[in-house]
Design an enzyme around this catalytic site. Structure first.
Site, PDB file in Angstrom:
ATOM      1  N   HIS A 223       0.815  -1.215   0.000  1.00 56.81           N
ATOM      2  CA  HIS A 223       0.000   0.000   0.000  1.00 56.81           C
ATOM      3  C   HIS A 223       0.850   1.268   0.000  1.00 56.81           C
ATOM      4  O   HIS A 223       0.643   2.133  -0.844  1.00 56.81           O
ATOM      5  CB  HIS A 223      -1.045   0.026   1.108  1.00 56.81           C
ATOM      6  CG  HIS A 223      -1.895   1.235   0.961  1.00 56.81           C
ATOM      7  ND1 HIS A 223      -2.881   1.346   0.011  1.00 56.81           N
ATOM      8  CD2 HIS A 223      -1.826   2.456   1.552  1.00 56.81           C
ATOM      9  CE1 HIS A 223      -3.389   2.563   0.045  1.00 56.81           C
ATOM     10  NE2 HIS A 223      -2.771   3.257   0.970  1.00 56.81           N
ATOM     11  N   TYR A 227       1.663   5.076  -2.529  1.00 55.45           N
ATOM     12  CA  TYR A 227       1.928   6.470  -2.159  1.00 55.45           C
ATOM     13  C   TYR A 227       3.317   6.903  -2.584  1.00 55.45           C
ATOM     14  O   TYR A 227       3.545   8.079  -2.882  1.00 55.45           O
ATOM     15  CB  TYR A 227       1.647   6.702  -0.672  1.00 55.45           C
ATOM     16  CG  TYR A 227       0.157   6.794  -0.493  1.00 55.45           C
ATOM     17  CD1 TYR A 227      -0.505   7.971  -0.821  1.00 55.45           C
ATOM     18  CD2 TYR A 227      -0.596   5.688  -0.151  1.00 55.45           C
ATOM     19  CE1 TYR A 227      -1.883   8.048  -0.772  1.00 55.45           C
ATOM     20  CE2 TYR A 227      -1.974   5.750  -0.098  1.00 55.45           C
ATOM     21  CZ  TYR A 227      -2.612   6.937  -0.411  1.00 55.45           C
ATOM     22  OH  TYR A 227      -3.972   7.005  -0.386  1.00 55.45           O
ATOM     23  N   HIS A 374      -9.384   0.314 -11.567  1.00 49.70           N
ATOM     24  CA  HIS A 374      -9.070   1.346 -10.572  1.00 49.70           C
ATOM     25  C   HIS A 374      -7.627   1.831 -10.701  1.00 49.70           C
ATOM     26  O   HIS A 374      -7.371   3.024 -10.794  1.00 49.70           O
ATOM     27  CB  HIS A 374      -9.329   0.793  -9.164  1.00 49.70           C
ATOM     28  CG  HIS A 374      -8.727   1.616  -8.070  1.00 49.70           C
ATOM     29  ND1 HIS A 374      -9.219   2.855  -7.717  1.00 49.70           N
ATOM     30  CD2 HIS A 374      -7.660   1.396  -7.270  1.00 49.70           C
ATOM     31  CE1 HIS A 374      -8.474   3.351  -6.736  1.00 49.70           C
ATOM     32  NE2 HIS A 374      -7.523   2.499  -6.451  1.00 49.70           N
ATOM     33  N   PHE A 375      -6.673   0.893 -10.729  1.00 53.49           N
ATOM     34  CA  PHE A 375      -5.304   1.425 -10.697  1.00 53.49           C
ATOM     35  C   PHE A 375      -4.794   1.848 -12.073  1.00 53.49           C
ATOM     36  O   PHE A 375      -3.757   2.473 -12.161  1.00 53.49           O
ATOM     37  CB  PHE A 375      -4.325   0.518  -9.940  1.00 53.49           C
ATOM     38  CG  PHE A 375      -4.143  -0.853 -10.492  1.00 53.49           C
ATOM     39  CD1 PHE A 375      -3.490  -1.070 -11.684  1.00 53.49           C
ATOM     40  CD2 PHE A 375      -4.607  -1.949  -9.771  1.00 53.49           C
ATOM     41  CE1 PHE A 375      -3.309  -2.338 -12.179  1.00 53.49           C
ATOM     42  CE2 PHE A 375      -4.428  -3.227 -10.265  1.00 53.49           C
ATOM     43  CZ  PHE A 375      -3.784  -3.427 -11.468  1.00 53.49           C
ATOM     44  N   HIS A 376      -5.546   1.534 -13.131  1.00 54.78           N
ATOM     45  CA  HIS A 376      -5.190   2.207 -14.384  1.00 54.78           C
ATOM     46  C   HIS A 376      -5.664   3.659 -14.386  1.00 54.78           C
ATOM     47  O   HIS A 376      -5.150   4.464 -15.155  1.00 54.78           O
ATOM     48  CB  HIS A 376      -5.721   1.449 -15.605  1.00 54.78           C
ATOM     49  CG  HIS A 376      -4.857   0.272 -15.958  1.00 54.78           C
ATOM     50  ND1 HIS A 376      -4.968  -0.939 -15.339  1.00 54.78           N
ATOM     51  CD2 HIS A 376      -3.826   0.129 -16.837  1.00 54.78           C
ATOM     52  CE1 HIS A 376      -4.067  -1.778 -15.816  1.00 54.78           C
ATOM     53  NE2 HIS A 376      -3.354  -1.148 -16.726  1.00 54.78           N
ATOM     54  N   ARG A 439      -9.830 -10.622 -12.451  1.00 52.10           N
ATOM     55  CA  ARG A 439      -8.595 -10.046 -12.969  1.00 52.10           C
ATOM     56  C   ARG A 439      -7.598 -11.191 -13.132  1.00 52.10           C
ATOM     57  O   ARG A 439      -7.840 -12.312 -12.667  1.00 52.10           O
ATOM     58  CB  ARG A 439      -8.040  -8.982 -12.026  1.00 52.10           C
ATOM     59  CG  ARG A 439      -7.537  -9.516 -10.700  1.00 52.10           C
ATOM     60  CD  ARG A 439      -7.095  -8.410  -9.767  1.00 52.10           C
ATOM     61  NE  ARG A 439      -5.776  -7.882 -10.134  1.00 52.10           N
ATOM     62  CZ  ARG A 439      -4.950  -7.292  -9.265  1.00 52.10           C
ATOM     63  NH1 ARG A 439      -5.291  -7.165  -7.996  1.00 52.10           N
ATOM     64  NH2 ARG A 439      -3.786  -6.831  -9.674  1.00 52.10           N
ATOM     65  N   ARG A 440      -6.483 -10.933 -13.782  1.00 50.42           N
ATOM     66  CA  ARG A 440      -5.392 -11.896 -13.904  1.00 50.42           C
ATOM     67  C   ARG A 440      -5.864 -13.222 -14.453  1.00 50.42           C
ATOM     68  O   ARG A 440      -5.547 -14.288 -13.912  1.00 50.42           O
ATOM     69  CB  ARG A 440      -4.735 -12.113 -12.547  1.00 50.42           C
ATOM     70  CG  ARG A 440      -4.178 -10.843 -11.989  1.00 50.42           C
ATOM     71  CD  ARG A 440      -3.566 -11.062 -10.636  1.00 50.42           C
ATOM     72  NE  ARG A 440      -2.470 -10.133 -10.439  1.00 50.42           N
ATOM     73  CZ  ARG A 440      -1.755 -10.067  -9.330  1.00 50.42           C
ATOM     74  NH1 ARG A 440      -2.009 -10.864  -8.342  1.00 50.42           N
ATOM     75  NH2 ARG A 440      -0.769  -9.208  -9.236  1.00 50.42           N
TER      76      ARG A 440
HETATM   77  C1  HEM Z   1      -1.211   0.408 -23.486  1.00 51.73           C
HETATM   78  C2  HEM Z   1      -1.466   0.674 -22.236  1.00 51.73           C
HETATM   79  C3  HEM Z   1      -1.952  -0.360 -21.263  1.00 51.73           C
HETATM   80  C4  HEM Z   1      -2.780  -1.436 -21.481  1.00 51.73           C
HETATM   81  C5  HEM Z   1      -3.431  -1.840 -22.778  1.00 51.73           C
HETATM   82  C6  HEM Z   1      -2.912  -2.134 -20.231  1.00 51.73           C
HETATM   83  C7  HEM Z   1      -3.683  -3.263 -20.021  1.00 51.73           C
HETATM   84  C8  HEM Z   1      -3.728  -4.020 -18.883  1.00 51.73           C
HETATM   85  C9  HEM Z   1      -4.583  -5.145 -18.641  1.00 51.73           C
HETATM   86  C10 HEM Z   1      -5.598  -5.697 -19.622  1.00 51.73           C
HETATM   87  C11 HEM Z   1      -4.310  -5.617 -17.396  1.00 51.73           C
HETATM   88  C12 HEM Z   1      -4.984  -6.730 -16.630  1.00 51.73           C
HETATM   89  C13 HEM Z   1      -4.822  -8.054 -17.155  1.00 51.73           C
HETATM   90  C14 HEM Z   1      -5.365  -9.123 -16.252  1.00 51.73           C
HETATM   91  O1  HEM Z   1      -5.587  -8.916 -15.034  1.00 51.73           O
HETATM   92  O2  HEM Z   1      -5.579 -10.231 -16.771  1.00 51.73           O
HETATM   93  C15 HEM Z   1      -3.262  -4.799 -16.858  1.00 51.73           C
HETATM   94  C16 HEM Z   1      -2.698  -4.972 -15.616  1.00 51.73           C
HETATM   95  C17 HEM Z   1      -1.801  -4.094 -15.042  1.00 51.73           C
HETATM   96  N1  HEM Z   1      -1.364  -2.896 -15.584  1.00 51.73           N
HETATM   97 FE1  HEM Z   1      -1.774  -2.185 -17.424  1.00 51.73          FE
HETATM   98  N2  HEM Z   1      -2.165  -1.485 -19.280  1.00 51.73           N
HETATM   99  C18 HEM Z   1      -1.573  -0.396 -19.878  1.00 51.73           C
HETATM  100  C19 HEM Z   1      -0.751   0.536 -19.280  1.00 51.73           C
HETATM  101  C20 HEM Z   1      -0.323   0.451 -17.985  1.00 51.73           C
HETATM  102  C21 HEM Z   1       0.495   1.429 -17.336  1.00 51.73           C
HETATM  103  C22 HEM Z   1       1.013   2.710 -17.975  1.00 51.73           C
HETATM  104  C23 HEM Z   1       0.720   0.976 -16.069  1.00 51.73           C
HETATM  105  C24 HEM Z   1       1.506   1.565 -14.937  1.00 51.73           C
HETATM  106  C25 HEM Z   1       2.211   2.638 -14.956  1.00 51.73           C
HETATM  107  C26 HEM Z   1       0.063  -0.293 -15.934  1.00 51.73           C
HETATM  108  C27 HEM Z   1       0.096  -1.086 -14.807  1.00 51.73           C
HETATM  109  C28 HEM Z   1      -0.508  -2.312 -14.680  1.00 51.73           C
HETATM  110  C29 HEM Z   1      -0.366  -3.172 -13.529  1.00 51.73           C
HETATM  111  C30 HEM Z   1       0.482  -2.901 -12.295  1.00 51.73           C
HETATM  112  C31 HEM Z   1      -1.172  -4.298 -13.774  1.00 51.73           C
HETATM  113  C32 HEM Z   1      -1.396  -5.462 -12.821  1.00 51.73           C
HETATM  114  C33 HEM Z   1      -0.736  -6.707 -13.251  1.00 51.73           C
HETATM  115  C34 HEM Z   1      -1.192  -7.846 -12.410  1.00 51.73           C
HETATM  116  O3  HEM Z   1      -2.371  -7.905 -12.002  1.00 51.73           O
HETATM  117  O4  HEM Z   1      -0.356  -8.712 -12.114  1.00 51.73           O
HETATM  118  N3  HEM Z   1      -0.576  -0.579 -17.104  1.00 51.73           N
HETATM  119  N4  HEM Z   1      -2.949  -3.812 -17.769  1.00 51.73           N
HETATM  120 CU   LIG Z   2      -3.923   0.020  -0.600  1.00 48.60          CU
END
Ligand code: HEM
Ligand SMILES: [Cu+2]
Length: 549
Positions: A223, A227, A374-376, A439-440
Site C-alpha cells: 500500500h 503512495y 481502478h489502478f489504471h 482479474r489476472r
Molecule cells: C497500453 C497501455 C496499457 C494497457 C493496454 C494495459 C492493459 C492491462 C490489462 C488488460 C491488465 C490486466 C490483465 C489481467 O488482469 O488479466 C493490466 C494490468 C496491469 N497494468 Fe496495465 N495497461 C496499460 C498501461 C499500464 C500502465 C502505464 C501501467 C503503470 C504505470 C500499468 C500497470 C498495470 C499493472 C500494475 C497491472 C497489474 C498486473 C497484475 O495484475 O499482475 N498498465 N494492464
Molecule cells: Cu492500498
C-alpha cells in the site's frame, strides 16, 4: 527566493537522465505487453509460440508497476534535490550511480527469469506461487539500489541543513526526503519476506512457506508503494504546476503537512488488501480500514490546495464569477494540460478507492478486473500523465534542449488520446468487474457459462481502449525521444513555484524527523504487532511451492 542553483548541474543531469531512459524503455516494452493482454482477453487473438498469458502479464506488471515508476521517481527526485538544494557532492553522485546500476542490473536479472518463463508469478509474487530464485534476487538488487539512492538524497539534505542552520529546507528537497523515508520504512517489509521466506524456499533450503505472513509483509509494503508513486505527482502539483501557470503556491505549510500525513497514515493499512483473507481477526482489519480512511484528509487537502492555486491565479488575471478563473489557465501548454487531466481522473479514481477500502463493498469487487480498472486510473493515468507532463520540461532541461511548438501540440494530442483510451479501457474493466469478471485471467468463457458470456462486450471495449492507449504510448515515446536527442538546443526552465505572499511562514516542526518517524513506527506497531504474532503462533503447516503456468 530559492536557494542553490537555477539549473541542474550537467553531471547530476546525467544521473537523472539515466534513470529516465530506463523508465521509458520499460514503458515501451510494458505497453506492448499491455496491448497483447487486452487482445487476448477480447477472445479474438491468441499468443503465438506457446507464450503464456501470465508471462506477458508478469512482464507488464513488473515493468510498469515497479520499474517505470521507481526509475522515473528516483531520477526526478535527484534532479529536484539538485535543483533546489544545490549541486550534488561527488560522493552523493557516486552513490547515486551505484544505486542506479544495482537497480538496472537487478531489473535485467528479474526480466531475464520472467522472459524465459521461470517466473510467471505476477508482479506481486504471492506465495505459494514459486518463481526461480533469480527473480527474487533481481528484485532484491532493485530494492537495495533504491535504498542507496535514498541515503544519497538524505545525505544531500543533511548537508544543506548543516549549511543553513535554523532554516526551512527547500520544499522540493523536503518532499523527496519524505518519500524516501516512506519507501525505506515500507520496503523493509518486502525485503523481509523476500530474504527470509521466498529466497530460501525457492532455493530449496526450506520446503514450506507461511503464506499469510508472506502476503502480510507484502501488503505492509504494497500500500505505501502506491503512495511512493503518488507523492512525486503531488510534488509536481504542489511545487511546480503553480509556476508553470504563472501563479504562486497557495501554502508551503499545507503541502508539507499533507506529506507528513501520508508518511504517517499510508503504512499501517495493508490489511485493506487482505479483507477476504482468513486468519486475520476482523477487529484488526477494522482498525486498518479506519486508518486507511485517514488518507482522505491529505488527499482532500491536496485537492483544495491545487484548486485554490488555480483560482487565485485566475482571479489575479481579472477573472470574475464562480468559475471564470478556469478560462485563464494555460490549456495549450502540455506541461500543465497533461497533469491537469491527471488530476481530473483522480476524482473517479479516488471514489473507486473508497469502494475498494470498504469491507462490505470490497466483497463485490475483490480480485475482479474492477481493481485493475481502478489502478489504471490512479497509477496509469493520474500519476503517469503527471510524469509525462514533467518529462516535457525535465528532459529538455537536462539535455539542454527546448520543446518545439509541434512537440507541445503532439503532447496535447497524446494526453487526449490517453484519456479517450483510458475512459474506454478503465470503464470496461470497472463494469466487467461488477459483473464478476476476474482479474489476472486469460480469455475463457468458462464452458459458455452465461455469466462469463456477459463479460465479452466489455472485454472487446477494453481491447479497443487498450489499443488507443497503446497509440498514446507510441506518441509519448516519440516526444520523449525527440526531447532527449533531436529537439533544438537551448535553455529550458526547471520551474519551481514561489509561495504566495499572504501564506503563513512555514514552521520548522515539519522537519522534526524523530517525531514523525516515531509516530509512524508507533502506529505500525499498534496496527501489526498482535495480528502478526497471531499469524506466527497459530500458523498452519505452510505451503510447498507451486508453478501453475
Ligand atoms: C497500453 C497501455 C496499457 C494497457 C493496454 C494495459 C492493459 C492491462 C490489462 C488488460 C491488465 C490486466 C490483465 C489481467 O488482469 O488479466 C493490466 C494490468 C496491469 N497494468 Fe496495465 N495497461 C496499460 C498501461 C499500464 C500502465 C502505464 C501501467 C503503470 C504505470 C500499468 C500497470 C498495470 C499493472 C500494475 C497491472 C497489474 C498486473 C497484475 O495484475 O499482475 N498498465 N494492464
Ligand atoms: Cu492500498
Amino acid at each position: 527566493m530559492m536557494n542553490g542553483t537555477w539549473k541542474v548541474d550537467a553531471r547530476d543531469g546525467k544521473l537523472a537522465m539515466a534513470h529516465i531512459y530506463v523508465a521509458f524503455v520499460a514503458l515501451a516494452l510494458g505497453g506492448l505487453a499491455g496491448l497483447l493482454q487486452v487482445l487476448v482477453r477480447s477472445g479474438k487473438f491468441e499468443l503465438p509460440a506457446g507464450i503464456s498469458y501470465y508471462t506477458i502479464l508478469t512482464t507488464h506488471g513488473v515493468l510498469l508497476g515497479l520499474v517505470l515508476t521507481t526509475f522515473f521517481i528516483i531520477g526526478f527526485q535527484f534532479a529536484a534535490v539538485s535543483r533546489t538544494a544545490g549541486t550534488l557532492s561527488d560522493r552523493v553522485r557516486f552513490w547515486g550511480w551505484v544505486g542506479f546500476w544495482l537497480m538496472t542490473i537487478g531489473t535485467a536479472i528479474t526480466a531475464f527469469y520472467i522472459l524465459i518463463g521461470e517466473a510467471s508469478v505476477l508482479y506481486t509474487f504471492y506465495a505459494p506461487l514459486q518463481a526461480h530464485a533469480g527473480f527474487y534476487i533481481g528484485l532484491t538488487l532493485v530494492v537495495v539500489g533504491s535504498w542507496i539512492s535514498g541515503f544519497a538524497m538524505f545525505a544531500h539534505y543533511a548537508k544543506w541543513k548543516k549549511a543553513h542552520p535554523g532554516q526551512v529546507s527547500p520544499l522540493l528537497t523536503f518532499m523527496p526526503v519524505v518519500n524516501m523515508v516512506l519507501w525505506l520504512i515500507c520496503s523493509l517489509g518486502v525485503a523481509a519476506t523476500v530474504l527470509f521466506q521466498l529466497i530460501p524456499w525457492s532455493l530449496g533450503y526450506v520446503d514450506r512457506i507461511n503464506v499469510l505472513v508472506s502476503r502480510t509483509l507484502f501488503w505492509y509494503f504494497g500500500h505505501p508503494l502506491v503512495y511512493f508513486w503518488l507523492l512525486p505527482a503531488y510534488m509536481i502539483w504542489y511545487a511546480i504546476i503553480p509556476k508553470i501557470i504563472g501563479g504562486k503556491m497557495f501554502s508551503d505549510s499545507l503541502a508539507r503537512m499533507s506529506f507528513i500525513l501520508f508518511l504517517i497514515f499510508s503504512i499501517p493499512v495493508g490489511f485493506h488488501h487482505q479483507l477476504v483473507e482468513p486468519g486475520i481477526d476482523p477487529a484488526w482489519k477494522y482498525l486498518q480500514v479506519v486508518l486507511t480512511f485517514m488518507v482522505v484528509i491529505p488527499s482532500l487537502m491536496t485537492a483544495f490546495s491545487m484548486f485554490a492555486t488555480f483560482e487565485m491565479y485566475g482571479r489575479s488575471k481579472g477573472a470574475t464569477g464562480l468559475f471564470g478563473w478556469l478560462r485563464k489557465l494555460p490549456w495549450g501548454d502540455a506541461r500543465f494540460f497533461a497533469p491537469f487531466i491527471g488530476m481530473l481522473f483522480f476524482i473517479p479514481a479516488g471514489a473507486g478507492g473508497l469502494v475498494n477500502a470498504s469491507h462490505q463493498l470490497n466483497q463485490v469487487v475483490h480480485n475482479t478486473i474492477w481493481v485493475t480498472g481502478h489502478f489504471h486510473l490512479t497509477l496509469a493515468t493520474t500519476v503517469v500523465l503527471t510524469f509525462f507532463g514533467a518529462a516535457y520540461w525535465l528532459i529538455p532541461h537536462l539535455t539542454g534542449r527546448v520543446m518545439t511548438k509541434a512537440m507541445n501540440r503532439l503532447a496535447i494530442i497524446q494526453t487526449i488520446v490517453w484519456s479517450i483510451g483510458m475512459i474506454f479501457m478503465s470503464s470496461a474493466m470497472h463494469f466487467a468487474g461488477l459483473l464478476g469478471a476476474p482479474r489476472r485471467s486469460a480469455f475463457s468463457t468458462y464452458g459458455d457459462a452465461p455469466q462469463a458470456l456477459e463479460w465479452i462486450p466489455y472485454q472487446i471495449a477494453q481491447a479497443v481502449g487498450g489499443t488507443i492507449l497503446f497509440i498514446g504510448i507510441i506518441l509519448v515515446l516519440i516526444i520523449v525521444t525527440n526531447l532527449a536527442f533531436f529537439a533544438p538546443k537551448g535553455e529550458t526552465e526547471f520551474p519551481v513555484a514561489e509561495v504566495a505572499e499572504q501564506a503563513e511562514r512555514t514552521p520548522l516542526v515539519f522537519e522534526n524527523w524523530k517525531l514523525w518517524i516515531g509516530i509512524a513506527v508507533v502506529l505500525i506497531l499498534i496496527a501489526y504487532t498482535v495480528p502478526f504474532i497471531d499469524m506466527i503462533q497459530n500458523a498452519p503447516p505452510g505451503s510447498k511451492g507451486f508453478k501453475l503456468w
